[in-house]
Write a protein that holds these residues in place. Structure first.
Motif, short mmCIF file in Angstrom:
data_model
loop_
_atom_site.label_atom_id
_atom_site.label_comp_id
_atom_site.label_asym_id
_atom_site.label_seq_id
_atom_site.Cartn_x
_atom_site.Cartn_y
_atom_site.Cartn_z
N LEU A 411 0.84 -1.18 0.00
CA LEU A 411 0.00 0.00 0.00
C LEU A 411 0.89 1.24 0.00
CD1 LEU A 411 -3.03 0.97 0.41
CD2 LEU A 411 -2.46 1.12 2.84
N VAL A 412 0.49 2.25 -0.80
CA VAL A 412 1.21 3.52 -0.78
C VAL A 412 0.83 4.22 0.53
CG1 VAL A 412 1.60 5.69 -1.97
CG2 VAL A 412 1.12 3.62 -3.29
N SER A 413 1.72 4.12 1.51
CA SER A 413 1.33 4.46 2.87
C SER A 413 1.43 5.95 3.21
CB SER A 413 2.18 3.67 3.87
OG SER A 413 3.56 3.96 3.68
N HIS A 414 2.25 6.70 2.47
CA HIS A 414 2.43 8.11 2.82
C HIS A 414 2.47 8.95 1.55
CE1 HIS A 414 3.10 10.84 6.15
NE2 HIS A 414 3.98 11.49 5.42
N PRO A 415 1.29 9.15 0.92
CA PRO A 415 1.25 9.87 -0.36
C PRO A 415 1.55 11.35 -0.19
CG PRO A 415 -0.95 9.45 0.43
CD PRO A 415 -0.04 8.73 1.37
N GLN A 416 1.96 11.96 -1.30
CA GLN A 416 2.25 13.39 -1.32
C GLN A 416 0.98 14.13 -1.74
OE1 GLN A 416 5.65 14.36 -3.71
NE2 GLN A 416 5.31 16.58 -3.59
N VAL A 417 0.33 14.78 -0.80
CA VAL A 417 -0.93 15.47 -1.06
C VAL A 417 -0.63 16.91 -1.47
CG1 VAL A 417 -3.15 16.19 -0.11
CG2 VAL A 417 -2.13 14.02 0.62
N GLU A 418 -0.98 17.27 -2.71
CA GLU A 418 -0.71 18.61 -3.23
C GLU A 418 -1.96 19.49 -3.22
OE1 GLU A 418 2.20 19.64 -3.96
OE2 GLU A 418 3.39 17.82 -4.17
N LEU A 419 -3.13 18.88 -3.39
CA LEU A 419 -4.39 19.60 -3.37
C LEU A 419 -5.35 18.86 -2.45
CD1 LEU A 419 -5.18 20.41 -7.14
CD2 LEU A 419 -4.47 22.03 -5.37
N SER A 420 -6.27 19.59 -1.85
CA SER A 420 -7.31 18.91 -1.06
C SER A 420 -8.15 18.06 -2.01
CB SER A 420 -8.20 19.93 -0.35
OG SER A 420 -9.06 20.57 -1.27
N PRO A 421 -8.73 16.98 -1.53
CA PRO A 421 -9.58 16.16 -2.40
C PRO A 421 -10.69 16.97 -3.06
CG PRO A 421 -9.09 14.97 -0.38
CD PRO A 421 -8.54 16.36 -0.20
N ARG A 422 -11.23 17.96 -2.33
CA ARG A 422 -12.31 18.78 -2.89
C ARG A 422 -11.81 19.65 -4.05
NH1 ARG A 422 -17.25 20.68 -0.82
NH2 ARG A 422 -17.97 22.64 -1.74
N ASP A 423 -10.67 20.32 -3.86
CA ASP A 423 -10.13 21.15 -4.93
C ASP A 423 -9.77 20.31 -6.15
OD1 ASP A 423 -10.41 23.44 -3.44
OD2 ASP A 423 -8.33 23.50 -2.75
N ALA A 424 -9.20 19.14 -5.89
CA ALA A 424 -8.86 18.25 -7.00
C ALA A 424 -10.10 17.77 -7.74
CB ALA A 424 -8.07 17.05 -6.47
N TYR A 425 -11.14 17.49 -7.00
CA TYR A 425 -12.38 16.98 -7.59
C TYR A 425 -12.96 17.99 -8.57
CZ TYR A 425 -17.19 15.29 -7.92
OH TYR A 425 -18.41 14.85 -8.39
N PHE A 426 -12.89 19.28 -8.22
CA PHE A 426 -13.51 20.31 -9.05
C PHE A 426 -12.55 20.91 -10.10
CE2 PHE A 426 -16.51 20.37 -5.44
CZ PHE A 426 -17.69 20.21 -6.15
N SER A 427 -11.32 20.39 -10.17
CA SER A 427 -10.37 20.86 -11.18
C SER A 427 -10.64 20.23 -12.53
CB SER A 427 -8.94 20.53 -10.75
OG SER A 427 -8.58 21.22 -9.57
N GLU A 428 -10.19 20.91 -13.60
CA GLU A 428 -10.28 20.33 -14.95
C GLU A 428 -9.29 19.17 -15.06
OE1 GLU A 428 -10.83 22.76 -18.58
OE2 GLU A 428 -10.37 24.43 -17.23
N LYS A 429 -9.69 18.15 -15.81
CA LYS A 429 -8.88 16.93 -15.87
C LYS A 429 -8.75 16.43 -17.31
CE LYS A 429 -10.94 15.75 -11.41
NZ LYS A 429 -12.02 16.74 -11.48
N GLU A 430 -7.80 15.50 -17.47
CA GLU A 430 -7.60 14.85 -18.76
C GLU A 430 -7.08 13.44 -18.54
OE1 GLU A 430 -4.63 16.92 -21.00
OE2 GLU A 430 -3.24 17.06 -19.30
N LEU A 431 -7.34 12.56 -19.50
CA LEU A 431 -6.81 11.20 -19.45
C LEU A 431 -5.46 11.16 -20.14
CD1 LEU A 431 -9.99 9.07 -20.27
CD2 LEU A 431 -8.60 8.88 -18.19
N VAL A 432 -4.48 10.51 -19.50
CA VAL A 432 -3.15 10.33 -20.10
C VAL A 432 -2.74 8.87 -19.95
CG1 VAL A 432 -2.49 12.71 -19.57
CG2 VAL A 432 -1.90 10.89 -17.96
N PRO A 433 -1.87 8.37 -20.83
CA PRO A 433 -1.38 7.00 -20.69
C PRO A 433 -0.76 6.76 -19.32
CG PRO A 433 -0.78 7.88 -22.82
CD PRO A 433 -1.35 9.03 -22.03
N LEU A 434 -0.83 5.53 -18.85
CA LEU A 434 -0.42 5.16 -17.50
C LEU A 434 0.98 5.69 -17.15
CD1 LEU A 434 -2.15 3.55 -15.50
CD2 LEU A 434 -0.78 1.54 -16.02
#
Length: 500
Positions: A411-434
């Motif tokens: 499990l990725v136990s200590h991720p690097q959080v750059e944006l709050s989940p809420r801010d990220a949720y409402f941001s514009e997004k795009e699909l990119v290759p893995l």
């Protein structure tokens, strides 16, 4: 007098008689027997409108599927039989207040977080949270601060958090408003919850507890203590999981010292249906009565069956049950029967599939290295023996040498959080290759279900470790959810121009 005798004596003298009452369930049954000309909803009109449901579910059940009525109270502003039933539930769990939840502990966790946290508030929590907690952070706008979560050796299982780590993190950041804990984890690991509650309350930090898998704890002294009993501010319990209620029937439990109960009710009214199922709510009433009156006896049998199964399975070559180690040895939910299958050269996913396809045995969940069986109130010795015999047969007939040394999942136990989940949720997004997603910020959650722990969450920096984990899960045919690209060839990431 031994501990068990003392426990039964206290229940008998102080609480037994009042918990014989089942106010909501009794009122619902009484109403269903009346000759009512129904001109309200639901539209099946007491089972007469959809004959196939009447045939499959039974006429008695369909007559009890009703909507809010004066006789049956209203959960949004309970004043009658629902109020009585919720008060009995609170007493059963040693809480100041209890609320019926009919969309599972998922909804209860959303309500819990929304009741005490707001935008930009910080909440300290372990990584092995259920996705409902992450989605709750999107709703309330709070920012996660992740606690170190220890892993159990080669089994690759996230355990629980240490009180010393909680104390250290709170000392480092005085802006943390609440600590969110698991009691227990999916595999039954708990922590020293009492010590953590003391550490938090000394700093005026709230303690929120996800007890989805610990609804049975207060009803037997050989099980870990429950959160609200120890003084946690709010907890959520999936009474349908281990307490006997119908699926989705859960409860939100509150201690009033630091929590505004009226605000909790307001949040529940905002997020929960105004047409809550009376079948689900009344099942909470019946399950509560059974737990108080019969829980000690039933759970004594449950604990015995689990210990018996552990002893037998540990004698099978290539298998060992998952046991607490170190700090976790002090308290552990023995009814969670985790079995490590790495010694068979099989993944947990393969053993899970074999169990139901070949032996008609339904386990709770698999992961890379393990499978989990939940032993609870309704289990019988004959089925425990079926499980043991199936494990023996799998060990002798399906053992493979090739995969024994596979790389354990982490499990990725200590991720690097750059944006709050809420801010990220409402941001514009795009699909990119893995592979191109490495270094970008995640715009989606991806998790294997069960148990529903995020591998990556919105607003986190995607690392090569994340990509390796996702590939491992895909290759092992794990059931992945919430990802936009169901083929897992692309990831949803936040557009770079959103970050400037």
């Amino acid at each position: 007098m031994d501990l068990n005798t003392q426990y039964v004596s206290v229940v008998d003298t102080n609480r037994l008689e009042k918990h014989r009452d089942i106010p909501l369930l009794s009122a619902l049954k009484e109403y269903s027997l009346q000759d009512i000309a129904a001109f309200d909803v639901p539209g099946h009109k007491r089972g007469q409108g959809v004959k196939v449901l009447n045939q499959y579910f039974g006429h008695e059940l369909m007559r009890m599927d009703v909507n809010s009525l004066p006789l049956l109270d209203n959960v949004s502003n309970a004043k009658g039989v629902i109020k009585e039933a919720q008060e009995l539930l609170a007493d059963a769990y040693h809480a100041d207040a209890a609320f019926f939840m009919t969309n599972g502990t998922t909804s209860a966790i959303h309500c819990m977080l929304m009741s005490v946290l707001g935008p930009n508030d910080k909440v300290l929590l372990p990584r092995n949270i259920h996705k409902s907690a992450l989605n709750g952070l999107i709703l309330c706008g709070a920012t996660p601060v992740y606690l170190p979560t220890e892993m159990l050796g080669k089994e690759g299982i996230a355990c629980n958090v240490k009180p010393s780590d909680v104390e250290s993190m709170l000392n480092q950041d005085s802006n943390i408003k609440a600590v969110f804990l698991l009691n227990p984890t999916y595999y039954g690991f708990v922590t020293d919850l009492e010590q953590i509650i003391q550490i938090c309350h000394q700093r005026d930090v709230l303690v929120l507890v996800d007890e989805a898998h610990g609804a049975h704890f207060p009803f037997h002294p050989d099980l870990p203590p429950s959160g609200v009993e120890l003084g946690a501010d709010v907890s959520c319990v999936s009474i349908h999981k281990t307490g006997g209620a119908l699926t989705q029937a859960s409860a939100l439990l509150v201690n009033k010292a630091r929590i505004d109960v009226k605000k909790v009710q307001q949040v529940i009214n905002m997020l929960q249906s105004t047409s809550c199922s009376y079948l689900l709510m009344s099942s909470l009433d019946g399950a509560r009565q059974n737990l108080v009156l019969n829980g000690h006896e039933q759970l004594s049998k449950t604990i015995y069956l689990s210990e018996y199964a552990r002893y037998k399975i540990n004698q099978i070559p290539g298998l060992h049950t998952i046991e607490p180690i170190g700090v976790y040895h002090q308290s552990y939910d023995v009814t969670k029967l985790g079995v490590n299958v790495q010694g068979l050269g099989l993944t947990g996913f393969e053993v899970y599939d074999l169990m139901w396809k070949k032996y008609n045995i339904q386990l709770e969940m698999p992961d890379f290295n393990n499978v989990l069986a939940v032993i609870s109130l309704g289990d019988q010795l004959k089925n425990i023996n079926r499980l043991i015999e199936a494990f023996k047969d799998i060990a002798s007939q399906h053992h493979k040498e090739s995969n024994i040394e596979q790389t354990p999942f982490k499990l990725v136990s200590h991720p690097q959080v750059e944006l709050s989940p809420r801010d990220a949720y409402f941001s514009e997004k795009e699909l990119v290759p893995l592979e191109e997603a490495i270094g970008r910020l995640a715009g989606e959650s991806i998790l294997a279900y069960p148990p529903g722990i995020p591998i990556v969450a919105p607003g986190e920096r995607i690392t090569s470790e994340v990509i390796i984990s996702l590939k491992q899960l895909k290759q092992s045919h794990a059931f992945l959810t919430d990802n936009v690209d169901k083929e897992m060839k692309q990831l949803l990431v936040i557009k770079e121009n959103n970050l400037s």
